[in-house]
Motif scaffolding. Structure first.
Motif, PDB file in Angstrom:
ATOM      1  N   UNK A 202      -2.609   6.385  15.948  1.00 38.30           N
ATOM      2  CA  UNK A 202      -1.203   6.035  16.248  1.00 38.30           C
ATOM      3  C   UNK A 202      -1.000   4.519  16.177  1.00 38.30           C
ATOM      4  N   UNK A 203      -2.016   3.780  16.616  1.00 38.77           N
ATOM      5  CA  UNK A 203      -1.924   2.317  16.561  1.00 38.77           C
ATOM      6  C   UNK A 203      -1.880   1.838  15.114  1.00 38.77           C
ATOM      7  N   UNK A 204      -2.723   2.442  14.266  1.00 36.49           N
ATOM      8  CA  UNK A 204      -2.727   2.056  12.844  1.00 36.49           C
ATOM      9  C   UNK A 204      -1.374   2.389  12.210  1.00 36.49           C
ATOM     10  N   UNK A 205      -0.787   3.522  12.610  1.00 34.66           N
ATOM     11  CA  UNK A 205       0.530   3.883  12.066  1.00 34.66           C
ATOM     12  C   UNK A 205       1.594   2.866  12.468  1.00 34.66           C
ATOM     13  N   UNK A 206       1.516   2.412  13.714  1.00 41.30           N
ATOM     14  CA  UNK A 206       2.478   1.396  14.171  1.00 41.30           C
ATOM     15  C   UNK A 206       2.275   0.088  13.414  1.00 41.30           C
ATOM     16  N   UNK A 207       1.010  -0.253  13.184  1.00 43.62           N
ATOM     17  CA  UNK A 207       0.731  -1.493  12.440  1.00 43.62           C
ATOM     18  C   UNK A 207       1.308  -1.393  11.029  1.00 43.62           C
ATOM     19  N   UNK A 208       1.154  -0.227  10.399  1.00 44.40           N
ATOM     20  CA  UNK A 208       1.702  -0.060   9.045  1.00 44.40           C
ATOM     21  C   UNK A 208       3.231  -0.091   9.080  1.00 44.40           C
ATOM     22  N   UNK A 209       3.814   0.522  10.122  1.00 42.69           N
ATOM     23  CA  UNK A 209       5.282   0.583  10.211  1.00 42.69           C
ATOM     24  C   UNK A 209       5.899  -0.805  10.369  1.00 42.69           C
ATOM     25  N   UNK A 210       5.102  -1.761  10.843  1.00 43.93           N
ATOM     26  CA  UNK A 210       5.647  -3.118  10.983  1.00 43.93           C
ATOM     27  C   UNK A 210       5.017  -4.061   9.951  1.00 43.93           C
ATOM     28  N   UNK A 211       4.506  -3.493   8.845  1.00 42.30           N
ATOM     29  CA  UNK A 211       3.841  -4.329   7.838  1.00 42.30           C
ATOM     30  C   UNK A 211       4.864  -4.946   6.877  1.00 42.30           C
ATOM     31  N   UNK A 212       4.363  -5.818   6.011  1.00 45.04           N
ATOM     32  CA  UNK A 212       5.196  -6.501   5.015  1.00 45.04           C
ATOM     33  C   UNK A 212       4.496  -6.401   3.675  1.00 45.04           C
ATOM     34  N   UNK A 213       5.224  -6.554   2.597  1.00 44.84           N
ATOM     35  CA  UNK A 213       4.567  -6.505   1.280  1.00 44.84           C
ATOM     36  C   UNK A 213       3.738  -7.755   0.983  1.00 44.84           C
TER      37      UNK A 213
ATOM     38  N   UNK B 151       0.850  -1.196   0.000  1.00 42.87           N
ATOM     39  CA  UNK B 151       0.000   0.000   0.000  1.00 42.87           C
ATOM     40  C   UNK B 151       0.881   1.239   0.000  1.00 42.87           C
ATOM     41  N   UNK B 152       0.345   2.326  -0.514  1.00 48.18           N
ATOM     42  CA  UNK B 152       1.175   3.508  -0.710  1.00 48.18           C
ATOM     43  C   UNK B 152       1.357   4.317   0.584  1.00 48.18           C
ATOM     44  N   UNK B 153       0.352   4.372   1.439  1.00 40.57           N
ATOM     45  CA  UNK B 153       0.525   5.157   2.671  1.00 40.57           C
ATOM     46  C   UNK B 153      -0.528   4.792   3.726  1.00 40.57           C
ATOM     47  N   UNK B 154      -0.508   5.500   4.827  1.00 40.87           N
ATOM     48  CA  UNK B 154      -1.383   5.195   5.964  1.00 40.87           C
ATOM     49  C   UNK B 154      -2.857   5.369   5.595  1.00 40.87           C
ATOM     50  N   UNK B 155      -3.160   6.308   4.709  1.00 41.60           N
ATOM     51  CA  UNK B 155      -4.579   6.546   4.377  1.00 41.60           C
ATOM     52  C   UNK B 155      -5.127   5.422   3.500  1.00 41.60           C
TER      53      UNK B 155
END
Ligand SMILES: *[C@@H]1O[C@H](CO)[C@@H](O)[C@H](O)[C@H]1NC(C)=O
Ligand SMILES: *[C@@H]1O[C@H](CO)[C@@H](O)[C@H](O)[C@H]1NC(C)=O
Ligand SMILES: *[C@@H]1O[C@H](CO)[C@@H](O)[C@H](O)[C@H]1NC(C)=O
Ligand SMILES: *[C@@H]1O[C@H](CO)[C@@H](O)[C@H](O)[C@H]1NC(C)=O
Length: 383
Positions: free
Chosen positions: A282-293, A263-267
């Motif tokens: 903030x929780x969603x941002x952390x989830x994205x920061x630890x995501x994988x392709x 995905x391209x970004x948090x939105x």
């Protein structure tokens, strides 16, 4: 309006943000483990031109959104049997105080890793592992190949048949008692598959192809083929704004080939995975920061699997009411009818819609409310 009356109305109309119950100090014993597997699977061969750059990904996106094109697109150039050895990274947890007889074997979804089940931030609000351990279960949660700390794979190769074969090996690993030498002599009597999204797809596909009694129960979250996923696929592609992962985050994914996209970004992530008002940014941002392709072949092979299982085991389908991925944002009225035909012989089959929740369940405000539904279902069915 009288203040008390207002509060009363607000509480019972769901006006106030509702958070799930918090857990405190779950007394558990956990260890990390690397499990070697050697799997043979009948794999699909990627048949389209490989991506040179993001323009190629955009071109595919356009094809998907062009009237009449997606249905005619054949992404495969046949199949072949492949044998490969992988290292699977997992974590095993159980209550410190007893030796549970039922183990939950949890497979995460696309763009995630095994910590989907044990979110490291504010675990008391979000950790599925802590919740089920507090109810007396043991859990083995692992990284699918290509994600987290498991073996990396080519994005034009990593696909559902491989994940299915790995899951089958992990079941054999647990059944054969291999885990018990690490877990204080405990070999679980029962195994329940727990999946989310792509992890449910993998678990469902295994139950449709393997011995139907390979496990004793299944909880398939965030998954249904015919409640909007197919119709919604172009919209999903558009919302994700898929880009080659090594261009989105070179420091994390520089080593991934162009077959891995994200995905391209948090939105974009929020549009797909969350219900507005029911998560913490903030929780969603952390989830994205630890995501994988996600690999392009994981996406394409989803549409090539058989999901109808003759298994009689209890199966709980569980999804968020506002799941954008599988219900085009509204599961009410379409979900139960879509999933029931996948397990026509399941004894105790249920489909549950978790209110005020999107596709991602474990970082929604009311996550633990949903976990209680899941463990109540397991207890009710003798698991
Ligand atoms: C397992 O490994 C992760 C790092 O991948 C670490 O954060 C965690 O503490 C380890 N857990 C245990 C129980 O050793
Ligand atoms: C793959 O192996 C299965 C049996 O294990 C066999 O039925 C099938 O024909 C094989 N496919 C190919 C393409 O060789
Ligand atoms: C995997 O198993 C196959 C068939 O048993 C064997 O031929 C192969 O050498 C094994 N590979 C590894 C890496 O263990
Ligand atoms: C939280 O989840 C439980 C279980 O599904 C449900 O009964 C409850 O209504 C939910 N709360 C809200 C505010 O959605």
């Amino acid at each position: 309006m009288d203040l008390l009356l207002f509060l009363f109305v607000a509480l019972f109309s769901g006006f106030l943000p509702a958070h799930g119950a918090e857990l405190r100090d779950v007394d558990k014993f956990c260890f990390n483990i690397t499990i070697p597997v050697n799997v043979t699977s009948n794999n699909f061969v990627f048949g389209l031109p490989k991506f040179s750059n993001n323009l190629d990904v955009t071109a595919l996106n356009i094809e998907f959104n062009t009237r009449g094109v997606a249905a005619a697109l054949n992404p495969f150039a046949g199949t072949h049997n492949e044998t490969a050895a992988y290292q699977i990274a997992g974590t095993y947890c159980r209550p410190s105080y007893n030796k549970p007889s039922t183990l939950l074997l949890a497979t995460h979804g696309a763009t995630l890793d095994r910590y989907y089940w044990h979110f490291p931030y504010q675990s008391s609000k979000y950790s599925f592992v802590d919740f089920v351990v507090s109810k007396g279960y043991s859990v083995l949660f692992y990284d699918r190949v290509g994600a987290g700390e498991s073996t990396k794979l080519n994005g034009y190769v990593s696909q559902i048949p491989i994940h299915v074969a790995v899951l089958e090996q992990l079941i054999q690993y647990v059944r054969s008692g291999c885990l018990s030498s690490y877990a204080g002599g405990v070999t679980p009597k029962k195994i329940v598959l727990v999946g989310h999204s792509l992890g449910s797809i993998v678990s469902n596909a295994l139950l449709a192809s393997a011995n139907p009694t390979i496990v004793d129960g299944a909880v398939l979250t965030g998954w249904s083929l015919n409640s909007g996923l197919l119709a919604g696929a172009p919209g999903i592609f558009a919302a994700t704004q898929l880009k080659i992962a090594n261009t989105v985050n070179p420091s994390r994914w520089g080593a991934y080939d162009n077959g891995w996209v994200t995905v391209i970004d948090i939105y974009s992530c929020i549009q797909l995975f969350y219900k507005i008002g029911s998560f913490d940014f903030a929780t969603a941002q952390l989830a994205l920061a630890s995501s994988w392709p996600i690999s392009i072949m994981e996406f394409f092979t989803l549409f090539a699997m058989n999901f109808v299982s003759q298994s009689t085991i209890p199966v709980l389908f569980f999804t968020g009411s506002n799941d954008m991925v599988i219900c085009q944002g509204d599961c009410n009225g379409v979900y139960a009818n879509a999933v029931a035909p996948l397990f026509p012989k399941s004894v105790g089959f249920e489909a549950y819609i978790q209110p005020n929740t999107g596709h991602i369940l474990t970082t929604a405000y009311n996550a633990t409310g949903g976990y209680r539904v899941i463990t109540d279902y397991l207890k009710k069915n003798g698991l």
